[in-house]
Structures are given as C-alpha cells and as structure tokens.
Design a protein around this motif. Structure first.
Motif, short mmCIF file in Angstrom:
data_model
loop_
_atom_site.label_atom_id
_atom_site.label_comp_id
_atom_site.label_asym_id
_atom_site.label_seq_id
_atom_site.Cartn_x
_atom_site.Cartn_y
_atom_site.Cartn_z
N SER A 107 0.86 -1.19 0.00
CA SER A 107 0.00 0.00 0.00
C SER A 107 0.89 1.22 0.00
O SER A 107 2.12 1.11 -0.05
N MET A 108 0.29 2.40 0.11
CA MET A 108 1.11 3.62 0.11
C MET A 108 2.04 3.66 1.32
O MET A 108 3.06 4.34 1.32
N HIS A 116 4.69 5.39 -4.42
CA HIS A 116 4.12 6.01 -3.22
C HIS A 116 3.35 7.26 -3.59
O HIS A 116 2.24 7.49 -3.10
N THR A 117 3.92 8.09 -4.46
CA THR A 117 3.26 9.33 -4.87
C THR A 117 1.88 9.02 -5.46
O THR A 117 0.89 9.69 -5.14
N LEU A 119 -0.06 6.29 -5.02
CA LEU A 119 -1.01 5.76 -4.04
C LEU A 119 -1.46 6.81 -3.04
O LEU A 119 -2.64 6.89 -2.68
N ARG A 120 -0.53 7.63 -2.60
CA ARG A 120 -0.90 8.66 -1.61
C ARG A 120 -1.87 9.67 -2.21
O ARG A 120 -2.81 10.11 -1.57
N GLU A 255 -3.91 -3.72 -3.11
CA GLU A 255 -3.54 -2.42 -2.56
C GLU A 255 -4.71 -1.81 -1.79
O GLU A 255 -4.53 -1.18 -0.74
N THR A 259 -4.47 -1.07 2.09
CA THR A 259 -4.71 0.31 2.53
C THR A 259 -5.73 0.32 3.67
O THR A 259 -5.57 1.04 4.66
N HIS A 377 5.89 10.11 4.22
CA HIS A 377 5.02 9.14 4.89
C HIS A 377 4.36 9.73 6.14
O HIS A 377 3.86 8.97 6.98
#
Length: 437
Positions: A107-108, A116-117, A119-120, A255, A259, A377
């Motif tokens: 997940s993020m 990461h960018t 998913l966030r 994911e 999450t 994060h």
C-alpha cells in the motif's frame, strides 16, 4: 527462518566504520516491558544503534530527532522491502517471520518513489480535511454515549478506562469512517490488538491476518454492492473511475485491502494509546491538569506533550537503506533495516532540554515530536487523531472532574509490544473514588 544472520551486525561490514566498542546488538523486548529504557539505550548509542528484532533479525535503531528527520526525507531510505531489503528478497527473512505482515503489505504505507506518490494521491483524495472536520460531531456524540455508559456503572467500583472509553471511541470512529458494519467492529479491534502485539507467536499472527483479510474482503464486496458515504466506498469509487477511464496503474484490489488494513489499524491502535497515555499523564500530574482547568494551557497542549513524552507508537517499523548511509560516527550499509525510535526522539535532551523526561504542558518544544512520522510518509490521519484526543479528554474530565487512578501507577502493565505503546488496562475511580458518578 534463518536466524544465523543475527551475527551479521556484531561485526563491522567491510569498508565501514566499526561500531564503538561494547555496542553489541541488543534485542528489543517483544513484550514491551521497558519502552523508555530501551529508547534511552538507543539514544546513548549514537546516531544509529545495532539491535535485533524478533527471531534474530538484525536492524539499526535511530533516536536522534535530527537524524530521523533527515532519514525520513531522504530518497536513500525506503519502506519497500520487496525492492530494498535483501534479507526479505533472498528469503532469509520470510513470510513465517512474526512481523511479516507489516513488511509484505502493499500500500502507500510501504511504497517507494513514484509508486508512493501515486497511491498517496489516490488515498488523500478520499481522506480529505472536509471529511475529518465533518466527523467532529460524530466523535463528540460517541464520547458522550460512552461516558453515559460509564456513568451508569455501579458507583465506587473501578472502571477500566482503556476498555470502556479509550478503546471504543477510536474503534467506533474509524469503523464509522470506513463504513464497517456493527457486527464486525469488536472482532476487528481484537485482531488489531493481536497483530500489534510483538509478543504474538508467528503462527497466531498468520491466523489473525487471514481472518482480518476475510473480514475486509467482505467489507469491500458489501460496499461494491451498496456504496455509502464512507472511506471504503470512496476508495472503491476512485478505483472504478480509474478502471473506467483506462488510467494507468489503477488501485489494485490487494492495494485497496492493504490500505484498509493500515488505515483501520493505525486509526484504532494509535488513538487508543494516545487517549490512554494522555489520561494517565494528567492523572499522575495533577499540577498539569490544573493548568488546563485554570486556562493556562489547553487540551491540545496535553495531546502534543503526550505524543512527545509517551508516543502511541514507540518505534516506526521498518525502513531500508537504499544506499550506504553515512551518519558520521557510523555507516548504515545498503540493504540494512532501520527502525525509528520515536520514543527515543521524544525525550532527546538536545532538542527538549535536560528535563526532557518531565511531562510539561508549557514546554516550548511540545509540538516538536515525530509521533506522526515525517516527510512523504507523514500520517494522513494526524488531524483526526488530534481531534479525537482533544474531544476525548475534554469530555472525560468535564463529566468526571474528580477522576483518579484506582491503582498505583507503578502497577500498570504495558501493552505487549515494542511498537504499540500503551497500558493493558487503565483502572480509574470516578469523582476521586467517592462513588458519586
């Protein structure tokens, strides 16, 4: 599981500065019996201290707030074990490890770089400030309902505030936020408690994780059939919109589930500990509680100082060195695992002064903590946790102004974990124990 590699950190890697003499790895106690003692030991070990995680898995612990801040903003530090932790990639540390769930999750929270960018951005589109603000009256209502239940209990008898208030409040809030059906809520919280316990045997962890994912599969299926005004439905809507528009890299089902695991567990476990520790701190520091009652400090000050003094998560798990990281006195080799000692950073004398061990609502640096992480994060749920904490404390002490601990503070037992930092129970007496509830 190969545990022989616990020896790896006892010897200096070739080409790197040796660790100072006498600084052999020490194992973090899975039962969490001395969180602050271990944090002090990490602090005393310089910029990075060699430690062992359960089953002999080696890592480095960092407690210096300036070093943690630097590492959490550096591209040389990753949370993606599948890319950057050779011990995991090579199978030295495998799925049978008791902490494997927190490493394998996709997940993020464990993504690195562009992944990461992506998913966030998706998740923050669902977890908006507006949604958090809209929850304020819900949090107040839940707090008052729980306090009504406590008030109805037999007068003069101790009440476990963790079980009756600090736990149910964030549990109901986070389940309401994500649309979790009432029937699943208690079981979910029991599972999260077990999964955050670093003393839980690996086999039990696997069973609990399987049941957890089963419940969340059911939740996602339910929300796909009958969407509601909740975060699970919002995440599914984002996923559907992406798939329909043919956008690259849509939110995958795994994911989505991972999450949910992270949001639900973090929203519950950390907030229960925050309310628990803040209440305990105020009951054991009546002079500080008096500052709030006389208008010289605010409930938010109590929340921030608690987050510094006894952070809800003592250690942030796990990160990995993408390249060799030179910290001056020591070099963390590429591929080694890192643990951020938030509890250690919170009592750093260089930042907080020689009285860093003291609980002080007027401390100028009370907001300078790392309880919600830092950098890319940084916790998305921080505003919600703060709002829940302030609401919980103000409602509790307004209803029971004479609240006292029912047992000596020294007899309270810590949660069995070096991650989750709280008490197993928090027995209190209402109105100073006179029984006038």
């Amino acid at each position: 599981m190969h545990t022989h590699h616990g020896d790896v950190i006892a010897a200096a890697p070739a080409g790197h500065a040796p660790a100072p003499a006498g600084r052999c790895p020490f194992r973090l106690d899975p039962s969490g019996t001395d969180i602050q003692g271990e944090a002090a030991r990490v602090r005393a070990g310089g910029p990075a201290t060699r430690i062992e995680l359960p089953e002999g898995v080696p890592a480095w612990a960092v407690a210096d707030p300036a070093v943690i801040t630097r590492l959490l903003t550096s591209p040389d530090v990753s949370k993606d074990a599948a890319q950057h932790w050779p011990a995991w990639i090579d199978g030295e540390v495998g799925p049978d490890w008791s902490m494997a769930l927190w490493v394998s999750i996709r997940s993020m929270f464990t993504a690195y770089g562009p992944a990461h960018t992506r998913l966030r951005k998706l998740v923050s589109g669902a977890f908006t400030a507006h949604r958090t603000k809209a929850l304020a009256p819900v949090v107040t209502r839940i707090a008052e309902e729980l306090l009504d239940e406590i008030e109805a209990l037999p007068a003069g008898e101790p009440v476990d505030l963790r079980a009756r208030y600090a736990g149910p409040l964030p549990a109901r809030v986070i389940c309401e936020l994500f649309g979790v059906p009432l029937a699943s809520r208690d079981r979910l919280c029991t599972l999260f408690d077990a999964l955050f316990s670093t003393a839980t045997p690996a086999e039990e962890v696997r069973v609990h994780a399987g049941e957890l994912y089963g419940i969340l599969h059911g939740l996602v299926a339910l929300k796909r059939e009958t969407p509601g005004d909740d975060l699970t439905s919002a995440l599914i809507a984002i996923q559907r919109g992406q798939l329909a528009s043919g956008e690259p890299d849509p939110l995958e089902d795994q994911e989505l589930l991972d999450t949910l695991v992270h949001f639900l567990s973090a929203g519950y476990e950390t907030t229960i500990n925050l309310i628990d520790h803040a209440t305990h701190a105020l009951l054991t520091h009546p002079d500080q509680l008096e500052l709030i009652r006389t208008g010289k400090a605010e409930w938010s000050d109590a929340i921030e100082e608690t987050l510094r003094w006894e952070p809800a998560a003592a250690n942030l798990m796990l990160r990995y060195a993408v390249e060799d990281i030179d910290l001056g006195d020591v070099v963390v080799p590429k591929g080694d695992a890192l643990v951020m000692s938030v509890a250690g950073a919170g009592r750093d004398e260089g930042l907080h002064g020689p009285d860093a061990d003291r609980f002080d609502l007027t401390r100028p640096t009370r907001r300078d903590h790392l309880a919600f992480g830092h950098g890319v994060h940084h916790c998305l749920g921080a505003p919600l946790a703060r709002m829940e904490g302030v609401t919980a404390l103000s409602a509790l002490f307004a209803r029971f102004p004479g609240l006292t601990l029912a047992v000596p503070s020294s007899s309270l037992r810590p949660v069995k974990s070096f991650i989750s930092n709280g008490h197993q129970e928090l027995p209190v007496l209402r109105h100073g124990g006179h029984g006038h509830a």
